[in-house]
Motif scaffolding. Structure first.
Motif, mmCIF file in Angstrom:
data_model
loop_
_atom_site.group_PDB
_atom_site.id
_atom_site.type_symbol
_atom_site.label_atom_id
_atom_site.label_comp_id
_atom_site.label_asym_id
_atom_site.label_seq_id
_atom_site.Cartn_x
_atom_site.Cartn_y
_atom_site.Cartn_z
ATOM 1 N N LYS A 237 0.832 -1.208 0.000
ATOM 2 C CA LYS A 237 0.000 0.000 0.000
ATOM 3 C C LYS A 237 0.864 1.254 0.000
ATOM 4 O O LYS A 237 0.694 2.149 -0.846
ATOM 5 N N PHE A 238 1.821 1.347 0.950
ATOM 6 C CA PHE A 238 2.649 2.553 1.069
ATOM 7 C C PHE A 238 3.576 2.717 -0.132
ATOM 8 O O PHE A 238 3.758 3.828 -0.647
ATOM 9 N N ILE A 239 4.162 1.621 -0.591
ATOM 10 C CA ILE A 239 5.063 1.688 -1.745
ATOM 11 C C ILE A 239 4.302 2.100 -3.000
ATOM 12 O O ILE A 239 4.786 2.909 -3.799
ATOM 13 N N GLY A 240 3.103 1.572 -3.148
ATOM 14 C CA GLY A 240 2.283 1.922 -4.304
ATOM 15 C C GLY A 240 1.923 3.396 -4.330
ATOM 16 O O GLY A 240 1.862 4.021 -5.399
ATOM 17 N N GLU A 241 1.702 3.981 -3.147
ATOM 18 C CA GLU A 241 1.329 5.387 -3.069
ATOM 19 C C GLU A 241 2.465 6.306 -3.512
ATOM 20 O O GLU A 241 2.224 7.406 -4.026
ATOM 21 N N LEU A 242 3.709 5.850 -3.304
ATOM 22 C CA LEU A 242 4.854 6.692 -3.632
ATOM 23 C C LEU A 242 5.502 6.362 -4.972
ATOM 24 O O LEU A 242 6.345 7.130 -5.454
ATOM 25 N N SER A 243 5.160 5.254 -5.554
ATOM 26 C CA SER A 243 5.847 4.808 -6.766
ATOM 27 C C SER A 243 5.700 5.801 -7.920
ATOM 28 O O SER A 243 6.642 6.035 -8.681
ATOM 29 N N GLY A 244 4.517 6.409 -8.040
ATOM 30 C CA GLY A 244 4.291 7.371 -9.112
ATOM 31 C C GLY A 244 5.172 8.608 -8.964
ATOM 32 O O GLY A 244 5.774 9.087 -9.940
ATOM 33 N N GLN A 245 5.261 9.114 -7.737
ATOM 34 C CA GLN A 245 6.106 10.274 -7.480
ATOM 35 C C GLN A 245 7.577 9.947 -7.748
ATOM 36 O O GLN A 245 8.307 10.759 -8.318
ATOM 37 N N TYR A 246 7.980 8.768 -7.327
ATOM 38 C CA TYR A 246 9.370 8.342 -7.543
ATOM 39 C C TYR A 246 9.697 8.272 -9.037
ATOM 40 O O TYR A 246 10.745 8.760 -9.477
ATOM 41 N N MET A 247 8.812 7.695 -9.830
ATOM 42 C CA MET A 247 9.059 7.568 -11.267
ATOM 43 C C MET A 247 9.147 8.939 -11.931
ATOM 44 O O MET A 247 10.003 9.170 -12.801
ATOM 45 N N ASN A 248 8.286 9.860 -11.517
ATOM 46 C CA ASN A 248 8.345 11.220 -12.061
ATOM 47 C C ASN A 248 9.659 11.907 -11.698
ATOM 48 O O ASN A 248 10.299 12.552 -12.545
ATOM 49 N N SER A 249 10.043 11.785 -10.440
ATOM 50 C CA SER A 249 11.287 12.413 -9.984
ATOM 51 C C SER A 249 12.491 11.841 -10.704
ATOM 52 O O SER A 249 13.422 12.570 -11.074
ATOM 53 N N ARG A 250 12.495 10.539 -10.912
ATOM 54 C CA ARG A 250 13.612 9.909 -11.618
ATOM 55 C C ARG A 250 13.686 10.406 -13.057
ATOM 56 O O ARG A 250 14.776 10.671 -13.584
ATOM 57 N N SER A 251 12.539 10.549 -13.692
ATOM 58 C CA SER A 251 12.494 11.054 -15.065
ATOM 59 C C SER A 251 13.012 12.485 -15.133
ATOM 60 O O SER A 251 13.781 12.842 -16.030
ATOM 61 N N TRP A 252 12.583 13.320 -14.171
ATOM 62 C CA TRP A 252 13.030 14.709 -14.143
ATOM 63 C C TRP A 252 14.530 14.811 -13.899
ATOM 64 O O TRP A 252 15.198 15.664 -14.473
#
Length: 325
Positions: A267-282
């Motif tokens: 649950k917690f990892i799923g909530e942050l995964s989208g933000q992490y992927m965006n940050s990595r792309s940026w």
């Protein structure tokens, strides 16, 4: 990404950030080479009957000789000071002068020279750190704190803020200070990451903060819960920023959640995964955009050198931030 945008864009576009890094990268102060041309005063023609007629050329030469001091070959400091009278924007001469005066260990002269230097270059973080270390080595803690008051909020240097946090840790011993000392150090880290934690190259500061929390050994269940909540809150903030250690932080975070509770980890990892992927792309986009940009104070441009490549890299970064992708 709001945290990153809120602090980073305002700082990058502000005068203190651009000037702080232009000193060490693009020689903005070298774009226009300034000189002062004086017009010599010609003495008036003498009255009739005068026994001598002074030469204008002789008058000029005599005036120059009076104004120019003769330096001994061994008077290196004096020679450097003379160079600065001719061009007080030459950083390399300033740094050599400071080094020579420090070697003589004339404390008051060192302080006066640093003060003069920072009036010209108030954003030169590396020299602020050198000045701080100079006073620390003498145990002058009051002076160190006054220096921090002068420089911290005028720069966006990660290294300078790390120096500040390390000083706070040195002054607040956990063994003798207990929980109050820990609270002060936590507060110092929070101030630091709120000031420069949005910098893509501030990963080491975040690592230090996480390590400090990890070293905390709770003595009660309540303390243990507080530590867990603090780490989770910090992970959420860090993973929303395009940091240079982002992938490593993500691995640490997923392990942290899995060890706490495999049932809630997804649950917690799923909530942050989208933000992490965006940050990595940026971060990847930013890295490609600023490739070749020199941000270190170790890079001192020559006075007559104009580095169009470095300037273009800074402008690319500014425009990228203004686009607010």
């Amino acid at each position: 990404m709001n945290y990153y945008r809120q602090y980073f864009t305002s700082s990058l576009l502000s005068k203190d950030y651009l000037l702080a890094h232009s000193i060490a990268t693009t020689p903005f102060f070298c774009v226009f080479k300034m000189s002062t041309v004086g017009t010599p005063e010609i003495e008036p023609t003498p009255e009739i009957g005068s026994t001598s007629i002074p030469s204008a050329t002789t008058s000029i030469n005599n005036k120059s000789l009076k104004n120019k001091k003769t330096r001994l070959a061994s008077d290196v400091i004096g020679q450097l000071e003379d160079k600065l009278k001719e061009n007080d924007r030459d950083i390399s001469v300033w740094l050599e002068l400071i080094s020579k005066i420090e070697a003589k260990d004339k404390t008051q002269q060192v302080r006066e020279t640093y003060d003069k230097f920072f009036k010209k270059f108030p954003f030169f973080a590396k020299q602020w750190i050198n000045y701080i270390n100079y006073e620390l080595n003498r145990g002058e803690f009051d002076k160190v704190e006054n220096i921090f008051k002068r420089c911290l909020y005028n720069t966006s240097s990660v290294l300078l803020w790390k120096t500040y946090v390390n000083y706070i840790r040195r002054k607040n011993n956990l063994i003798t200070g207990g929980e109050e000392a820990r609270r002060v150090i936590f507060q110092a880290y929070e101030v630091a990451i709120n000031k420069v934690g949005f910098d893509p190259e501030s990963g080491s500061l975040w690592d230090d903060y996480f390590s400090f929390i990890e070293d905390w050994k709770p003595v009660s269940t309540w303390d243990g819960q507080q530590k867990m909540d603090m780490k989770r809150k910090l992970f959420k903030k860090a993973l929303n920023i395009p940091l240079n250690n982002l992938e490593n932080l993500w691995g640490i975070y997923t392990s942290f959640e899995t060890e706490l509770s495999p049932n809630t980890a997804r649950k917690f990892i799923g909530e942050l995964s989208g933000q992490y992927m965006n940050s990595r792309s940026w971060f990847k986009e930013w890295s490609n955009l600023t490739k070749g940009l020199i941000r270190s104070d170790d890079f001192i441009p020559k006075q007559d050198e104009y580095d169009s490549f470095q300037l273009s890299k800074w402008l690319d970064w500014v425009n990228w931030e203004k686009s607010n992708k």
